[in-house]
Design an enzyme around this catalytic site. Structure first.
Site, PDB file in Angstrom:
ATOM      1  N   HIS A  35      66.733  36.528  51.599  1.00 43.91           N
ATOM      2  CA  HIS A  35      67.641  36.261  50.489  1.00 43.91           C
ATOM      3  C   HIS A  35      68.785  37.273  50.520  1.00 43.91           C
ATOM      4  CE1 HIS A  35      63.766  34.548  49.391  1.00 43.91           C
ATOM      5  NE2 HIS A  35      64.379  33.759  48.544  1.00 43.91           N
ATOM      6  N   HIS A 270      71.577  32.036  48.327  1.00 42.44           N
ATOM      7  CA  HIS A 270      70.382  32.550  47.659  1.00 42.44           C
ATOM      8  C   HIS A 270      69.248  32.854  48.632  1.00 42.44           C
ATOM      9  CE1 HIS A 270      67.435  33.044  44.387  1.00 42.44           C
ATOM     10  NE2 HIS A 270      66.604  32.480  45.242  1.00 42.44           N
ATOM     11  N   GLU A 419      48.384  36.667  26.675  1.00 43.79           N
ATOM     12  CA  GLU A 419      47.433  37.037  27.730  1.00 43.79           C
ATOM     13  C   GLU A 419      48.121  37.434  29.029  1.00 43.79           C
ATOM     14  OE1 GLU A 419      45.330  33.990  25.069  1.00 43.79           O
ATOM     15  OE2 GLU A 419      47.293  34.155  26.071  1.00 43.79           O
ATOM     16  N   HIS A 481      37.316  25.634  25.148  1.00 44.77           N
ATOM     17  CA  HIS A 481      37.060  27.075  25.182  1.00 44.77           C
ATOM     18  C   HIS A 481      35.891  27.446  26.089  1.00 44.77           C
ATOM     19  CE1 HIS A 481      39.897  27.074  21.970  1.00 44.77           C
ATOM     20  NE2 HIS A 481      39.674  28.331  21.613  1.00 44.77           N
TER      21      HIS A 481
END
Length: 673
Positions: A35, A270, A419, A481
Site C-alpha cells: 500500500h 491504495h 466487548e 445466550h
C-alpha cells in the site's frame, strides 16, 4: 533566520519527507504488493511528529518512559518501517528491500515482537486505535498510582494514526466512547482524512461528520486543512498536547498517493504498486533526483538520525527523574520497577484460597470471584472488569473503586456493553506494561471479542478472559445466550489457552495457570450453575496445569476412558458408577485444558489416555468438533450439534441428551463393536 537559511531548512524538510515517500514507493514496487498511497500522503505528518514531538529512544525501544506510536492503519506499514529505519532503530535498508518477503523484519502489516519499535500488531482496522486507548488507560492508572507532586515518573503520550477504515469499524466507536468518558488526556490521535478506500471515494459508504462525532464523545478536536503544511501540523500537535483533561484527535486532510501524476487521490494508489512508469513520473513530480531505488540522501539520513541523540538525552533525563523519585519514595519506586518489568511478587501464590470435597456445590464463576479477590491483595497489577456483567461474571474487586477520570488508579473497570473494545483495551494495557488485565462477559459474547483475542494470541500477550455462563447450563436465557460452538471455536485459535474447570479446586488452579502464563491469553470458561466439589483420591487439582489427569480410576481393569470438562465431569463420574455396576471398568479423565495437555510429553499423554484403550467417550455440553483428536477413530462424543432452548438447566441436559445414561450407552455400544 535569513531567507536563504529558511529556504535551506524547507528544502531539507522536503528531502526528509520525500525520502519516506520514495522508500515506500520502492519497497511496494519491489515486492509487487503493498500500500504505497497512505505513506505518500502521511509522510509530512509523521516527519513533524517523529522529529519534533515524539519522545522515543531508537536505541532502547522498550524504555518505559517513551511515548507510544500506534499505526492503526497497519496497511501503511511501509510508512512505519521507513520511520523506524530512518530514525535509527535496529532495522536496515536491506530489511526495507525485503518488504513482505519470507523471514523479513518487514512483513505486510506491523507485527509486535517481530520488528524493533513496533508497539502493536495492526492491520485489522480499528484494533490499533483501541489498543492505544488501552495504553492510555494503563498510563492513567500508573500515573494515578505512582506519581507524586513534583515527581511525575509516568508522563508520556500515546499517539495513534487512523484511517477512514479505522473510523468505519464499530470497534472505533466503542473505544473512542470509552476514552472520552474516562477523559484520557494523554491520548492523541490523527485521522488521515484522505477520502479514499479500496472501493473508491469514501462518499460511497460514509457521510459521517467526524468532527462532531468525536466532540460528542468528549474529545478535543483539532484540524489541519493541508497535510503538507508542516507549520499547521506542528501547531495542531502542540495544541493537542496542551489539552490534558480529555483525549484529542487531529483531523488531517491528506492526499493519498501524493505526488503521483495519475494515481493521487484515487483508489489506484491504495493497495497496489504504482507501476514502474508511474514510479518514475512520481519521483520526477516530487523533484527526486536519485535514480537508484531505495536511495537515502546523506543529509536526510543525518537529519532523521538526530533523533537518536535527542532520544538518548530524553531517556537519561527520565532515568534521573526516576532516581530522584526513588530517593524520596523508595518503596513506591521499587514497586513501579517491578510492575513495569512484569515480575510477579514473591510468594503471590500463597494468596490463593483452597477448596476441598467438603466445600459443597459451588458455581465456578462464584469461586472465580473469590479467587480474584484473594489474588488482588497480592497482585496490585491485577486490574480489569466486565462488559456490563460484573455481578454475573463476579469480576469486581470488593475493596477497590471504579477506574474513572476522578479515580484513575481505580482497579474496577466498567467497560460498558463494549466487548470488542474491552478485549482490545486489555491488549493495549498489556502492551503498555505494568498490568495483568482481565475482562469478563458471557462465553457466547466472546464472539464479539474474537478479533482482539486472536491478535492477543498472535502477539503472545497475557490478558485473562473471564467467560461465565459457559453452556446450556445457564438455563432459561435460552439459545441466544447458550454457547454451543464457542469452545471449539476458541480452541481453534493458536496460542490461546482455554480452561474449563470442573469444580472449585480446579478453578483455583485455573487462575494460578492464568497468572503464570504470560506468553499468551487465557480464557476461563465458568459455570453459572453450581457443580459438586470433587473428591480426588488419586490426584490433585494442581494436575490441571498438565491439561488433563486421571480423576477416578476403574475398580477393575480399564475397558473404557470417559473424558469430560467443566460441569460435565460430574456426568462422567455418574456414568462410571453405572458402568461399574454392570461390570464395565471405566476411567474418568478430567481434561480442563486441551492446549496444556497437548503440550505434555507423549509419555504422559499415553499414561492418561492409553493408546491400547480405544473405547473412549468424551462428554461436553458444546459442539464435538474439538474432541475427535482425543477420542480417536473408534471413540464417540456426547455433545451438541444443535442450538439450545429456554428451560431450567436440569431439564435442558435431559432433553438434549447430555446425560450419564447417554455416556453409558455410548461406552457399551463401542465395547460391543
Amino acid at each position: 533566520m535569513s531567507e536563504s537559511a529558511v529556504a535551506d531548512s524547507k528544502a531539507l524538510d522536503e528531502l526528509c519527507i520525500n525520502t519516506v515517500r520514495t522508500l515506500a514507493i520502492d519497497a511496494v514496487q519491489r515486492a509487487n504488493s503493498g500500500h504505497p498511497g497512505a505513506p505518500m500522503g502521511l509522510a509530512p505528518l509523521c516527519y513533524v511528529l517523529w522529529t519534533r514531538h515524539l519522545r522515543h529512544n531508537p536505541r532502547d525501544p522498550t524504555w518505559p518512559g517513551r511515548d507510544r506510536f500506534v499505526l492503526s492503519c497497519g496497511h501503511a506499514s511501509m510508512l512505519l518501517y521507513s520511520l523506524l529505519y530512518l530514525t535509527g532503530y535496529d532495522l536496515s535498508l536491506d530489511d526495507l528491500k525485503g518488504f513482505r518477503q519470507w523471514g523479513s523484519l518487514t512483513p505486510g502489516h506491523p507485527e509486535y515482537g517481530h520488528t524493533p519499535g513496533v508497539e502493536t500488531t495492526t492491520g485489522p482496522l480499528g484494533q490499533g486505535l483501541a489498543n492505544a486507548v488501552g495504553m492510555a488507560v494503563a498510563h492513567a492508572h500508573l500515573a494515578g498510582e505512582f506519581n507524586r507532586p513534583g515527581r511525575e515518573v509516568v508522563d508520556h503520550t500515546i499517539y495513534f494514526l487512523a484511517s477512514d477504515g479505522d473510523l468505519m469499524e464499530g470497534l472505533s466507536h466503542e473505544a473512542a466512547s470509552l476514552a472520552g468518558h474516562l477523559r484520557l488526556g494523554n491520548l492523541i490521535g490523527f485521522y488521515d482524512d484522505n477520502h479514499i478506500t479500496i472501493d473508491g471515494d469514501t462518499v460511497l459508504a460514509m457521510s459521517d461528520n467526524a468532527k462532531q462525532r468525536f466532540e460528542a464523545y468528549g474529545w478535543n478536536v483539532e484540524h489541519v486543512a493541508d497535510g503538507n503544511d508542516l507549520t499547521a501540523i506542528d501547531r495542531a500537535i502542540t495544541a493537542a498536547r496542551a489539552v490534558t483533561d480529555r483525549p484529542s484527535i487531529i483531523m488531517v486532510r491528506t492526499h493519498i498517493g501524493f505526488g503521483s501524476p495519475n494515481k493521487q487521490d484515487t483508489a489506484g494508489a491504495h493497495g497496489a504498486p504504482l507501476g514502474e512508469e508511474e514510479v518514475r513520473l512520481t519521483k520526477q513530480q516530487l523533484g527526486w533526483d536519485y535514480e537508484e531505488p531505495f536511495s537515502v540522501p546523506e543529509e536526510a539520513l543525518a537529519e532523521w538520525r538526530s533523533v537518536v541523540e535527542r532520544g538518548a538525552l530524553q531517556q537519561s533525563e527520565w532515568d534521573a527523574r526516576l532516581e530522584a523519585y526513588a530517593s524520596e519514595h523508595p518503596d513506591a519506586a521499587a514497586e513501579f520497577r517491578r510492575r513495569v518489568s512484569g515480575r510477579l511478587p514473591k510468594d503471590w501464590e500463597d494468596a490463593l484460597p483452597s477448596f476441598s470435597a467438603d466445600s459443597g456445590p459451588l458455581a465456578t464463576r462464584s469461586v472465580s470471584g473469590k479467587v480474584l479477590n484473594a489474588l488482588s491483595v497480592a497482585l496490585p497489577e491485577l486490574v480489569g472488569g466486565s462488559a456490563d456483567l460484573a455481578g454475573s461474571n463476579n469480576t469486581l474487586i470488593d475493596d477497590a473503586v471504579a477506574l474513572s477520570a476522578e479515580e484513575p488508579a481505580g482497579r474496577n473497570i466498567f467497560f460498558g456493553v463494549r466487548e470488542h473494545a474491552m478485549a482490545a483495551v486489555l491488549n493495549g494495557m498489556v502492551l503498555h506494561g505494568g498490568f495483568i488485565p482481565y475482562g469478563g462477559t458471557f462465553l457466547i459474547f466472546s464472539d464479539y471479542m474474537r478479533p482482539a483475542i486472536r491478535l492477543a494470541a498472535m502477539m503472545g500477550l497475557g490478558p485473562i478472559y473471564v467467560f461465565t455462563h459457559d453452556s446450556i447450563g445457564l438455563g432459561e436465557d435460552g439459545p441466544t445466550h447458550q454457547p454451543i460452538e464457542t469452545l471449539s471455536a476458541l480452541r481453534a485459535i493458536p496460542n490461546l489457552t482455554v480452561i474449563r474447570p470442573a469444580d472449585a479446586a480446579e478453578t483455583v488452579e485455573a487462575w494460578r495457570v492464568a497468572i503464570k502464563s504470560r506468553s499468551g491469553p487465557v480464557a476461563l470458561a465458568l459455570t453459572r450453575q453450581k457443580v459438586p466439589s470433587l473428591d480426588r483420591a488419586l490426584s490433585s487439582a494442581a494436575d490441571l496445569e498438565r491439561g488433563a489427569y486421571v480423576l477416578s480410576e476403574a475398580e477393575t481393569s480399564v475397558q473404557a476412558v470417559i473424558v469430560a470438562t467443566g460441569s460435565e465431569v460430574q456426568i462422567a463420574l455418574e456414568a462410571q458408577k453405572t458402568l461399574a455396576a454392570e461390570g464395565v471398568g471405566a476411567r474418568v479423565v478430567s481434561m480442563p485444558c486441551m492446549e496444556l495437555f497437548a503440550a505434555q510429553s507423549e509419555e504422559y499423554r499415553n499414561e492418561v489416555l492409553p493408546p491400547e484403550i480405544t473405547t473412549r467417550v468424551a462428554v461436553e455440553a458444546g459442539h464435538p468438533m474439538s474432541w475427535y483428536r482425543w477420542v480417536g477413530e473408534r471413540g464417540a462424543v456426547v455433545a451438541l450439534e444443535r442450538f439450545g432452548a429456554s428451560a431450567p438447566c436440569a431439564r435442558l441436559y435431559e432433553e438434549l441428551g447430555i446425560t450419564a445414561d447417554a455416556v453409558v450407552q455410548q461406552v457399551k455400544h463401542l465395547i460391543e463393536q
